[in-house]
Design a protein around this motif. Structure first.
Motif, PDB file in Angstrom:
ATOM      1  N   GLY A  35     103.951 -58.422   9.867  1.00 27.43           N
ATOM      2  CA  GLY A  35     103.692 -57.543  10.998  1.00 27.43           C
ATOM      3  C   GLY A  35     103.680 -56.063  10.713  1.00 27.43           C
ATOM      4  N   ARG A  36     103.692 -55.645   9.448  1.00 27.85           N
ATOM      5  CA  ARG A  36     103.614 -54.225   9.120  1.00 27.85           C
ATOM      6  C   ARG A  36     102.164 -53.746   9.200  1.00 27.85           C
ATOM      7  NH1 ARG A  36     108.115 -52.177   5.977  1.00 27.85           N
ATOM      8  NH2 ARG A  36     109.750 -53.777   5.877  1.00 27.85           N
ATOM      9  N   LEU A  37     101.985 -52.524   9.674  1.00 28.89           N
ATOM     10  CA  LEU A  37     100.665 -51.913   9.734  1.00 28.89           C
ATOM     11  C   LEU A  37     100.447 -51.097   8.470  1.00 28.89           C
ATOM     12  CD1 LEU A  37     100.618 -50.537  13.418  1.00 28.89           C
ATOM     13  CD2 LEU A  37     100.131 -52.854  12.585  1.00 28.89           C
ATOM     14  N   VAL A  38      99.309 -51.307   7.810  1.00 27.47           N
ATOM     15  CA  VAL A  38      99.021 -50.611   6.559  1.00 27.47           C
ATOM     16  C   VAL A  38      97.701 -49.864   6.699  1.00 27.47           C
ATOM     17  CG1 VAL A  38      98.671 -50.836   4.068  1.00 27.47           C
ATOM     18  CG2 VAL A  38     100.199 -52.436   5.270  1.00 27.47           C
ATOM     19  N   THR A  39      97.714 -48.580   6.354  1.00 31.34           N
ATOM     20  CA  THR A  39      96.505 -47.772   6.322  1.00 31.34           C
ATOM     21  C   THR A  39      96.646 -46.765   5.187  1.00 31.34           C
ATOM     22  OG1 THR A  39      94.993 -46.402   7.657  1.00 31.34           O
ATOM     23  CG2 THR A  39      97.349 -46.037   7.970  1.00 31.34           C
ATOM     24  N   ARG A  40      95.548 -46.420   4.568  1.00 30.89           N
ATOM     25  CA  ARG A  40      95.610 -45.553   3.392  1.00 30.89           C
ATOM     26  C   ARG A  40      96.232 -44.200   3.737  1.00 30.89           C
ATOM     27  NH1 ARG A  40      92.216 -45.963  -1.697  1.00 30.89           N
ATOM     28  NH2 ARG A  40      92.563 -44.022  -2.818  1.00 30.89           N
ATOM     29  N   GLN A  41      96.963 -43.654   2.787  1.00 35.71           N
ATOM     30  CA  GLN A  41      97.615 -42.360   2.982  1.00 35.71           C
ATOM     31  C   GLN A  41      96.574 -41.264   3.231  1.00 35.71           C
ATOM     32  OE1 GLN A  41      97.555 -44.165   0.212  1.00 35.71           O
ATOM     33  NE2 GLN A  41      96.945 -42.912  -1.544  1.00 35.71           N
ATOM     34  N   ALA A  42      96.951 -40.272   4.018  1.00 38.55           N
ATOM     35  CA  ALA A  42      96.040 -39.182   4.388  1.00 38.55           C
ATOM     36  C   ALA A  42      96.011 -38.136   3.283  1.00 38.55           C
ATOM     37  CB  ALA A  42      96.466 -38.565   5.713  1.00 38.55           C
ATOM     38  N   ASP A  43      95.190 -38.387   2.269  1.00 37.05           N
ATOM     39  CA  ASP A  43      95.012 -37.433   1.183  1.00 37.05           C
ATOM     40  C   ASP A  43      93.566 -36.948   1.195  1.00 37.05           C
ATOM     41  OD1 ASP A  43      93.611 -39.614   0.199  1.00 37.05           O
ATOM     42  OD2 ASP A  43      95.114 -40.144  -1.293  1.00 37.05           O
ATOM     43  N   GLN A  44      93.074 -36.422   0.081  1.00 35.23           N
ATOM     44  CA  GLN A  44      91.708 -35.903   0.051  1.00 35.23           C
ATOM     45  C   GLN A  44      90.660 -37.013  -0.001  1.00 35.23           C
ATOM     46  OE1 GLN A  44      91.382 -33.045  -3.151  1.00 35.23           O
ATOM     47  NE2 GLN A  44      92.672 -31.549  -2.109  1.00 35.23           N
ATOM     48  N   GLY A  45      91.100 -38.254  -0.166  1.00 37.55           N
ATOM     49  CA  GLY A  45      90.168 -39.370  -0.287  1.00 37.55           C
ATOM     50  C   GLY A  45      89.688 -39.939   1.025  1.00 37.55           C
ATOM     51  N   ILE A  46      90.315 -39.539   2.151  1.00 38.07           N
ATOM     52  CA  ILE A  46      89.878 -40.052   3.445  1.00 38.07           C
ATOM     53  C   ILE A  46      89.834 -38.912   4.454  1.00 38.07           C
ATOM     54  CG2 ILE A  46      90.986 -42.274   2.960  1.00 38.07           C
ATOM     55  CD1 ILE A  46      92.984 -41.549   5.261  1.00 38.07           C
ATOM     56  N   LEU A  47      89.083 -39.150   5.520  1.00 41.58           N
ATOM     57  CA  LEU A  47      89.118 -38.236   6.650  1.00 41.58           C
ATOM     58  C   LEU A  47      90.406 -38.485   7.426  1.00 41.58           C
ATOM     59  CD1 LEU A  47      87.564 -36.102   8.331  1.00 41.58           C
ATOM     60  CD2 LEU A  47      86.741 -38.003   9.729  1.00 41.58           C
TER      61      LEU A  47
END
Length: 282
Positions: free
Chosen positions: A195-207
């Motif tokens: 049940g953990r939510l995973v999303t990529r860290q907010a670095d220069q690789g994503i908006l």
């Protein structure tokens, strides 16, 4: 009914709204943009979008032509003229009109400001969320500063077109390490078995998605644990659930990745609950 746009101080019929051939946004993609979702006549996550707009301008060293209050007045008038209560507002600011040269033009060049809006079918969007959508995966070919919301979107366009031609709704971009960065126009999420939510860290690789940030706050308030990290395509396929977020899609369940089912192949309870929580807070 005539549709209106705003270009550099004037509200014009949409078909008459143009910029100069030597505008740097047209010539070089030397421009940023921002998008607000409009629901019942109100801008969703307005402050977050204004903050990202200001950051993007600062990163490209483009002068900000308006204050937040000024933008809000213009957007309000645009919505009034277009009689729009549910839809999107698109804002674009380029460095302005100047003789074609890669280097910045001389001081005094005035930025070009454009505003448009369009309606969205709220019922159709909900039906899509109720059914869930499919995504494909494709290599991430974008430049290294995806955190700046520029109009340089050709890799995104090609990825989205590939998704449509494959019968999917979105393309998830995959970096050279085999890890998902984000979608062509959305942020990517999975729900782990526990049940953990995973999303990529907010670095220069994503908006740095504003809907993403808003949902993170709401999810934490609801007691969900969030991990900001990259995940692989295989991890996503084997996850309990997957979903995407954006100003246009809100929270939309993903039920297929490259034709393979996620979970039981139907929208999951977590994504469905988070979508409703986001809409309830709007």
């Amino acid at each position: 009914m005539t549709r209106f746009a705003y270009v550099d101080g004037r509200f014009l019929p949409h078909d008459e709204a143009v910029v100069h051939v030597e505008d740097r946004g047209f010539q070089f993609g030397d421009a940023i943009y921002e998008v607000w979702s409009v629901r019942d006549g109100q801008l969703l996550d307005a402050d977050g979008h204004f903050a990202r707009l200001e950051r993007s301008l600062g990163e490209l060293r483009i002068a900000n032509p308006k204050s937040r209050a000024g933008y809000q007045l213009l957007i309000g008038e645009l919505l009034r003229r277009n009689r729009l209560r549910d839809g999107l507002v698109y804002l674009q600011i380029s460095r302005g009109r100047a003789r074609r040269d890669h280097a910045f033009p001389a001081a005094g060049t005035r930025p070009t400001l454009v505003l448009t809006s369009k309606r969205l079918d709220r019922v159709a969007a909900q039906l899509r969320a109720d059914a869930g959508v499919g995504v494909i995966t494709t290599p991430d070919l974008r430049w290294g500063r995806c955190d700046i919301k520029t109009v340089n979107l050709l890799p995104n366009v090609l990825a989205k077109q590939a998704a449509i031609e494959a019968g999917a709704v979105e393309a998830w971009l995959v970096d050279s390490s085999g890890l998902v960065t984000e979608g062509s126009s959305t942020n990517a999420w999975i729900v782990t078995a526990d049940g953990r939510l995973v999303t990529r860290q907010a670095d220069q690789g994503i908006l740095h998605g504003i809907t993403r940030a808003s949902l993170m706050r709401q999810a934490e308030e609801l007691g969900y644990v969030i991990e900001e990290r990259a995940f692989s395509v295989d991890e996503a396929v084997s996850a309990r659930e997957a979903f995407m977020t954006s100003a246009t899609s809100y929270v939309t369940p993903i039920v297929r990745i490259d034709g393979r089912p996620v979970g039981n192949g139907a929208p999951g309870s977590v994504a469905t609950a988070l979508r409703q929580a986001y809409l309830d807070s709007a």
